[in-house]
Scaffold this motif. Structure first.
Motif, PDB file in Angstrom:
ATOM      1  N   LEU A  42       0.825  -1.207   0.000  1.00  0.00           N
ATOM      2  CA  LEU A  42       0.000   0.000   0.000  1.00  0.00           C
ATOM      3  C   LEU A  42       0.859   1.257   0.000  1.00  0.00           C
ATOM      4  O   LEU A  42       0.559   2.224  -0.718  1.00  0.00           O
ATOM      5  CB  LEU A  42      -0.950  -0.005   1.200  1.00  0.00           C
ATOM      6  N   ILE A  43       1.925   1.269   0.796  1.00  0.00           N
ATOM      7  CA  ILE A  43       2.843   2.417   0.786  1.00  0.00           C
ATOM      8  C   ILE A  43       3.507   2.546  -0.575  1.00  0.00           C
ATOM      9  O   ILE A  43       3.610   3.649  -1.142  1.00  0.00           O
ATOM     10  CB  ILE A  43       3.901   2.273   1.896  1.00  0.00           C
ATOM     11  N   GLY A  44       3.970   1.416  -1.131  1.00  0.00           N
ATOM     12  CA  GLY A  44       4.655   1.454  -2.415  1.00  0.00           C
ATOM     13  C   GLY A  44       3.761   1.922  -3.539  1.00  0.00           C
ATOM     14  O   GLY A  44       4.140   2.802  -4.326  1.00  0.00           O
ATOM     15  N   TYR A  45       2.565   1.350  -3.633  1.00  0.00           N
ATOM     16  CA  TYR A  45       1.647   1.719  -4.710  1.00  0.00           C
ATOM     17  C   TYR A  45       1.235   3.179  -4.596  1.00  0.00           C
ATOM     18  O   TYR A  45       1.233   3.916  -5.594  1.00  0.00           O
ATOM     19  CB  TYR A  45       0.420   0.806  -4.650  1.00  0.00           C
ATOM     20  N   ALA A  46       0.892   3.620  -3.385  1.00  0.00           N
ATOM     21  CA  ALA A  46       0.479   5.015  -3.190  1.00  0.00           C
ATOM     22  C   ALA A  46       1.636   5.972  -3.449  1.00  0.00           C
ATOM     23  O   ALA A  46       1.451   7.046  -4.029  1.00  0.00           O
ATOM     24  CB  ALA A  46      -0.075   5.209  -1.779  1.00  0.00           C
ATOM     25  N   SER A  47       2.838   5.607  -3.031  1.00  0.00           N
ATOM     26  CA  SER A  47       4.006   6.466  -3.262  1.00  0.00           C
ATOM     27  C   SER A  47       4.274   6.617  -4.752  1.00  0.00           C
ATOM     28  O   SER A  47       4.613   7.709  -5.232  1.00  0.00           O
ATOM     29  CB  SER A  47       5.233   5.893  -2.556  1.00  0.00           C
ATOM     30  N   ALA A  48       4.133   5.523  -5.487  1.00  0.00           N
ATOM     31  CA  ALA A  48       4.318   5.585  -6.943  1.00  0.00           C
ATOM     32  C   ALA A  48       3.274   6.505  -7.569  1.00  0.00           C
ATOM     33  O   ALA A  48       3.591   7.325  -8.443  1.00  0.00           O
ATOM     34  CB  ALA A  48       4.230   4.185  -7.538  1.00  0.00           C
ATOM     35  N   ASN A  49       2.023   6.385  -7.129  1.00  0.00           N
ATOM     36  CA  ASN A  49       0.968   7.263  -7.639  1.00  0.00           C
ATOM     37  C   ASN A  49       1.264   8.724  -7.323  1.00  0.00           C
ATOM     38  O   ASN A  49       1.053   9.613  -8.162  1.00  0.00           O
ATOM     39  CB  ASN A  49      -0.375   6.876  -7.022  1.00  0.00           C
ATOM     40  N   LEU A  50       1.729   8.972  -6.112  1.00  0.00           N
ATOM     41  CA  LEU A  50       2.033  10.340  -5.696  1.00  0.00           C
ATOM     42  C   LEU A  50       3.164  10.928  -6.540  1.00  0.00           C
ATOM     43  O   LEU A  50       3.068  12.070  -7.019  1.00  0.00           O
ATOM     44  CB  LEU A  50       2.410  10.354  -4.216  1.00  0.00           C
ATOM     45  N   LEU A  51       4.221  10.164  -6.722  1.00  0.00           N
ATOM     46  CA  LEU A  51       5.348  10.651  -7.519  1.00  0.00           C
ATOM     47  C   LEU A  51       4.931  10.901  -8.969  1.00  0.00           C
ATOM     48  O   LEU A  51       5.374  11.869  -9.596  1.00  0.00           O
ATOM     49  CB  LEU A  51       6.501   9.652  -7.453  1.00  0.00           C
TER      50      LEU A  51
END
Length: 593
Positions: A141-150
């Motif tokens: 969840l952190i990885g997927y959301a961080s990728a979306n944010l970036l």
């Protein structure tokens, strides 16, 4: 910088006001503006302490002098007040209304330009000997959301996964299946592939402990028993056979790993995460060995009498680190070196982000340094997005003790609870059975994802499944319900046009506009801090503000047509921003509820 950015304009005005008031030039970097606390009048607060050296006045008198000039010269400022060393500035309502008109009319006003930077973000990274669990869920969840944010702030993002598919752990599952499996498969038992293999990992551990007990009973010391239990010796021998390329061993290894991959893909799909590429440790550990040999030849690394290769990092504040064992076998850092180079060849990234628990903080410091010492261009690009572990109320999860929260079981339980809570509240009375079932899954994933992502990644999480599905307060379902309210307003007033308004803003209206005004800056701040919890908190604050508007200001029964048009427009932009923020977190928004 957005053309509607009030804080930027105010910053420039403060620079000019200080020069006029005290005859001293300051830069925009000297100006510290923050949002005014709710118990004071105003929207922005200037900290005046740094400017007393120019004014030769008290902090409060300094603030008054700056406030007078701003009120006289700056059309943004309606009035001001001072509280000790803080100058509170109230912005004209028309300024906020103009900001909102821009946000409403210009679809690009909430977008951010491309940076041209390429980012590779690795997340998940499971071992192929057991199912995914709650710890993996936090990682994903952190990885997927961080990728979306970036991606949202303008970077070109490549999401990748690493399968830790070799080593003693998978050999343990393989040995157990050979002894106890009786030829069974996931298909013949109706078991999901990763669960099936995980059962044999547990079976190995149970049988191994029994062998250790028997050896101790025969007079062996605990250490002797643990190191010489027959099953462990067999697993070690199987690992050696794998490294030698023994075909029978490789065939079994491939078969069991494929079972696991199939199971993982099902969980990825349920959770709503994806990857552009999957790397496998087994494909790259030899490349890592080549890099180690390269460093040895260049005199960067050293070789000891037993043949092992080391790097000295004492000058960097660490210690000496083993890179290759004396028998030529690799360690974890070896494979990561090889994969790092492969990624650079694949993507030529400007930044390489690893989403891995904070237990590996030291490991990634070493990885970065050993690659920098080799002069690799991707060494300096390495960033470890470290996050805290997930605990149960009863203690830390361990996959061999039965206290682990299995990812699939957790998702099933969340859907079950969402169904029960939603039906109790009567929120599906007007939905078809199929639509209701879709809503249950949407709410369940929202509750889980938001519970995890609202916490700063660096903090540990105490996960209580019962608390995570609470549909009131600081939760994903609360934000979804607020979004549904905005959609209901749009359906009711479909076709209502808004062009501009000049009315006196209600406090709740102003609060929402200020939050919408801050959206792009909030996303950038979250991305700069590598902290998706900033986005989660922002979405909650927007939902709270709109809920307050809903309860305190007439929307559905307002008689003034201009106010109705404005509030419908405000509902639309609020809903769009909520949906966008939650999509960054990987959360979808229902249309009805």
């Amino acid at each position: 910088m957005k053309s509607y950015d009030v804080s930027h304009k105010l910053n420039l005005a403060c620079v000019q006001a200080i020069e006029e008031a005290f005859g001293h030039e300051v830069s925009t970097n000297d100006i510290v503006l923050q949002h005014t606390r709710k118990d004071f009048d105003g929207q922005y607060t200037l900290v005046t302490f740094p400017f007393t050296r120019y004014s030769k006045l008290s902090p409060e008198e300094t603030g008054k002098a700056i406030g007078e000039v701003l009120q006289k010269n700056c059309p943004l400022v309606k009035q001001y007040n001072t509280v000790k060393g803080f100058l509170n500035l109230e912005i004209e309502d028309q300024v906020w209304l103009d900001v909102f008109t821009t946000l409403y009319q210009d679809k690009e006003s909430l977008s951010l330009p491309s940076t041209g930077k390429k980012v590779v973000l690795e997340y998940c990274g499971p071992n192929t000997n057991k199912p995914l669990h709650l710890g993996h869920i936090r990682n994903m969840l952190i990885g997927y959301a961080s990728a979306n944010l970036l991606h949202r702030v303008g970077h070109q993002v490549h999401k990748v996964n690493i399968y830790n598919d070799r080593g003693i752990a998978i050999c343990k599952s393989m040995v157990a299946w050979k002894h106890f499996g009786e030829g069974k498969t996931p298909e013949t038992t109706g078991t999901k592939g990763d669960h099936f293999v995980g059962e044999y990992y547990v079976a190995f551990d149970q049988a191994y402990k029994k062998e250790v007990e028997d050896l101790i009973a025969k007079g062996k010391t605990k250490e002797e028993a643990e190191n010489n239990a027959p099953l462990l010796l067999e697993a070690r021998a199987m690992l050696r056979q794998w490294e030698k390329g023994n075909q029978e061993t490789l065939d079994l290894w491939n078969k069991m790993n494929c079972w696991v991959y199939d199971g993982f893909e099902q969980t990825f799909s349920r959770l709503g995460v994806d990857f552009e590429k999957h790397y496998k440790e087994s494909d790259y550990y030899q490349d890592g060995k080549r890099l180690v040999e390269e460093g040895l030849q260049q005199g960067i690394y050293t070789q000891r009498e037993d043949g092992s290769i080391w790097v000295d990092l004492t000058q960097e504040g660490l210690d000496e680190k083993l890179l290759l064992r004396g028998d030529g076998t690799s360690v974890y850092i070896t494979q990561d070196m090889g994969i790092a180079e492969a990624r650079y060849q694949d993507f030529a990234m400007d930044r390489s982000v690893y989403v891995v628990a904070n237990e590996q903080d030291y490991h990634f410091k070493v990885l970065k340094l050993v690659l920098e010492k080799l002069g690799k261009p991707y060494g300096k690009s390495i960033f470890h997005l470290s996050y805290g572990m997930v605990d149960l109320p009863s203690g830390r999860m361990k996959s061999r003790e039965g206290t682990v929260i299995d990812a699939d079981d957790l998702l099933d339980e969340m859907v079950k609870t969402a169904r029960q809570r939603t039906e109790e509240l009567g929120k599906v009375d007007d939905l078809t059975p199929a639509d209701a079932e879709t809503l249950y899954h949407t709410l369940a994933l929202s509750a889980l994802k938001y519970f995890i992502l609202k916490v700063n990644p660096k903090k540990r999480v105490i996960f209580n499944p019962e608390d995570s599905i609470d549909f009131q307060g600081h939760t994903g379902p609360f934000i979804q319900y607020t979004y549904v309210r905005t959609r209901s307003v749009l359906r009711l007033y479909e076709g209502k046009n808004f062009e501009q308004s000049q009315h006196a803003l209600d406090e709740t209206e102003r609060d929402i506009i200020i939050l919408l005004h801050d959206y792009c800056a909030t996303l950038q701040r979250a991305a700069d801090a590598d902290d998706v919890s900033v986005v989660a908190e922002y979405a909650y604050q927007v939902a709270r503000a709109y809920s307050k508007l809903w309860s305190e200001v007439k929307i559905l029964n307002e008689e003034d047509e201009n106010l109705v048009a404005f509030r419908v427009a405000l509902s639309r932009v609020t809903g769009e921003v909520l949906a966008d923020a939650m999509s960054i977190l990987g959360i979808t928004m229902p249309e009805r509820m």
